[in-house]
Design a protein around this motif. Structure first.
Motif, mmCIF file in Angstrom:
data_model
loop_
_atom_site.group_PDB
_atom_site.id
_atom_site.type_symbol
_atom_site.label_atom_id
_atom_site.label_comp_id
_atom_site.label_asym_id
_atom_site.label_seq_id
_atom_site.Cartn_x
_atom_site.Cartn_y
_atom_site.Cartn_z
ATOM 1 N N PHE A 44 -27.213 -12.784 22.851
ATOM 2 C CA PHE A 44 -26.475 -13.752 23.951
ATOM 3 C C PHE A 44 -25.031 -13.402 23.841
ATOM 4 N N VAL A 45 -24.787 -12.359 23.926
ATOM 5 C CA VAL A 45 -23.379 -11.844 23.754
ATOM 6 C C VAL A 45 -23.898 -10.426 25.097
ATOM 7 N N HIS A 46 -24.282 -10.096 24.974
ATOM 8 C CA HIS A 46 -25.019 -8.510 26.393
ATOM 9 C C HIS A 46 -25.537 -8.750 27.309
ATOM 10 N N LEU A 47 -27.005 -9.387 26.664
ATOM 11 C CA LEU A 47 -27.957 -10.022 27.729
ATOM 12 C C LEU A 47 -28.139 -10.667 28.315
ATOM 13 N N LEU A 48 -27.874 -11.965 27.560
ATOM 14 C CA LEU A 48 -27.846 -13.132 28.165
ATOM 15 C C LEU A 48 -27.154 -13.614 29.754
ATOM 16 N N PRO A 49 -25.783 -12.718 30.207
ATOM 17 C CA PRO A 49 -25.502 -12.663 30.590
ATOM 18 C C PRO A 49 -26.014 -12.346 31.561
ATOM 19 N N ASN A 50 -26.556 -11.510 31.448
ATOM 20 C CA ASN A 50 -27.472 -10.463 33.034
ATOM 21 C C ASN A 50 -28.219 -11.117 33.770
#
Lengths: 317, 289
Positions: B197-203
């Motif tokens: 949720f912090v690293h993958l989702l924004p991308n």
């Protein structure tokens, strides 16, 4: 080819079983006692003892999987129970209405394809022209317009004001084919329009995508006429994603038919489904949902099989 | 040096906004949405009458009647006021359905894409299975089971619509999780949920936002359809689909009752579609060539 069709048929079995489980469970998921639901509103003053008796008699005391198996065996024999409201056989009542729904959805699909393919192709070939602009804005309007509103408007204009077309019903084939076609025009246009809008956008983008391919440049470089390049080389390849979407769109046509049939009093399954929901006639609701899903699965099967004709590269092994 | 630090501040979203601004239709859509929200918020001030105020001495007044610019309905209620209050219902329905369906879909899609294996198989079997149903019919079925109400209609649409988000997010995650920054995050000991949720989702957010914008349009359309069929909002409320349902019986005598609510639905849905299309083009400029 035959092997592929058989395998695809086998693959449909788990889906069909899943659908049957969901439809079976409807009785148990609905809030309230299943016995009272199946009794409908006819019997208000019923003693708890009588409910217990009926529960035993109708087999609601058996384990769920026993009930499901019994229901499935009956369903496979075409026995979906009796309507709570009319007492008629559910399967028979619905099967009688399938042709009307198929007539409506298939004509709507023809309307949609007849509009969307030419408009989409012209929009792609003359990209950024006035035609393209009109086509795309029209398509966006079509996607955003509630079908039931379009139905009401066209009913107001073409039957109430101008008196050109009948507002409701289907007519009967005994009155001649012309009568049925007259009744069919408004429902099939209003139902097909939304699909036409969606398919137009897809046809355009799919054609534009194909135009960028090397083989189109080759075909042009060979000195073939624009017509041959567009229709023989580009269109056939651009059709593959379009056919996929036409298959899934059939599902929304079936859903839309529920609305369109209700407005135009079209004697199909959709109108039947809504009427039975309003009466809380659960066996009838179950039957309608089951058969609509069955038709949808079948149509997708046909679409999948037609791929192999469109694109011989697809072999699925 | 100054130049470099300034360039760093230009995030993806600033670029997207710059491209979005140039899209005329998208800006028109955004403008309409803002106006609609203002109407919804200030409905009490803007509406000339309460939405349920009946006036039995002035039924079916045609548009242009003094005091009732859009006429009155079968109970003498002011149509303009009802349309104004209806924005509240439709905008709420759109947001609630999209919030619920994207929350379910993004979470399940993220879990399926990140963890893979049997978790992925189970989630994707459910998704595939739901795709075997015609969507609107599935929604109707759920409402039929739960009983007709606006709340159940929203729940049904959310339960049907999450699958699109799940498929999309899973696909994005499958590709993204191979990248070095994920390995780096794992190397410093980030938990699975933190990576998701912090690293993958924004991308993976771009397509999700496009889908949400188009999803609001679709949800408003479907919910008004359910209300039109009598499976959503009840006839007394100022919901546009329910108003059309009531108005259809007076098509001959009072056609305005079946006209304006539909126009309101179309304008609202069109605005969200404009914005969704604009966002898609802005996020993926390659498609625009």
């Amino acid at each position: 080819m035959l092997k592929f069709i058989i395998r695809r048929l086998l693959q449909a079995i788990p889906t069909l079983l899943g659908i049957s489980i969901v439809v079976f469970l409807m009785v148990h998921l609905a809030p309230g006692d299943p016995v009272l639901i199946m009794l409908g509103s006819q019997e208000q003053a019923i003693t708890p003892e009588r409910i217990e008796e009926l529960r035993e008699e109708w087999g609601f005391n058996d384990p769920l999987y026993v009930q499901y198996w019994r229901w499935l065996k009956n369903a496979l024999r075409g026995d979906l129970g009796k309507s709570i409201y009319t007492g008629q056989d559910v399967f028979k009542t619905i099967v009688e209405r399938i042709p009307a729904t198929l007539l409506l959805t298939i004509s709507s699909m023809i309307v949609a394809i007849a509009i969307s393919l030419p408009v989409g192709i012209i929009s792609a070939v003359r990209q950024y022209s006035a035609w393209d602009y009109i086509g795309m804005v029209g398509a966006l309007l079509g996607v955003s317009m509630p079908a039931f509103w379009l139905a009401l408007l066209s009913m107001y204009v073409f039957s109430l004001k101008l008196g050109w077309l009948p507002a409701t019903g289907m007519g009967h084939f005994s009155q001649g084919l012309g009568t049925v076609i007259k009744h069919l025009i408004l429902p099939s246009f209003t139902l097909g329009f939304g699909m036409a809008a969606m398919t137009t956008r897809l046809t355009r983008s799919s054609m534009l995508e194909v135009f960028r391919q090397d083989y189109i440049r080759t075909a042009k470089a060979k000195g073939l006429s624009e017509k041959v390049v567009i229709y023989r080389h580009a269109l056939k390849n651009a059709l593959i994603p379009i056919v996929t979407v036409i298959g899934t769109q059939f599902g929304s046509l079936l859903g839309g038919a529920v609305v369109t049939e209700t407005i135009f009093a079209w004697p199909g399954m959709g109108r039947q489904a809504i009427a039975s929901i309003q009466r809380r006639d659960l066996p009838m609701i179950q039957g309608n949902v089951l058969l609509m899903c069955l038709i949808f699965v079948l149509v997708n099967l046909i679409v999948d099989i037609s791929y192999t004709w469109l694109d011989p590269r697809i072999r699925y092994d | 040096m100054d130049n470099v630090s300034q360039q760093k501040k230009r995030s993806l979203w600033i670029d997207v906004w710059a491209r979005f601004k140039k899209n005329r239709l998208a800006m028109v859509g955004l403008f309409i949405i803002i106006v609609l929200y203002l109407i919804a918020i200030f409905a009490d001030v803007l509406a000339p009458y309460p939405y349920d105020k009946m006036n039995l001495s002035n039924l079916y007044a045609p548009p242009g009647t003094p005091g009732h610019p859009l006429g009155t309905d079968e109970y003498g209620r002011d149509l303009l006021s009802r349309l104004i209050y209806g924005t509240r219902i439709s905008l709420t329905v759109g947001l609630v359905v999209v919030a619920m369906s994207s929350a379910i879909g993004v979470t399940l899609g993220a879990i399926a894409g990140y963890y893979g294996g049997w978790v992925d198989s189970i989630i994707m079997r459910i998704v595939d299975f739901l795709y075997a149903f015609p969507f609107f019919i599935l929604a109707i079925t759920i409402v039929a089971i739960l009983g007709p109400s606006l709340y159940n209609a929203m729940l049904a649409l959310a339960l049907v619509n999450w699958v699109g988000y799940a498929r999309m997010v899973r696909g994005q995650f499958l590709a993204l999780k191979q990248r070095e920054f994920v390995e780096a995050a794992r190397a410093v000991g980030a938990s699975g949920f933190r990576i998701m949720f912090v690293h993958l989702l924004p991308n993976a957010l771009g397509p999700v936002i496009v889908q949400m914008s188009l999803g609001v349009a679709g949800a408003i359309l479907s919910a008004s359809g359910l209300s039109f069929l009598g499976l959503g909002a009840d006839l007394r409320s100022a919901e546009w689909g329910a108003m059309l349902n009531a108005g259809k019986d007076y098509l001959r005598s009072a056609p305005h009752l079946a006209t304006y609510p539909g126009l309101a639905i179309m304008i609202t849905v069109l605005a969200f579609n404009f914005v969704g299309d604009g966002l898609r083009d802005a996020l993926d400029p390659r498609l625009k060539q």
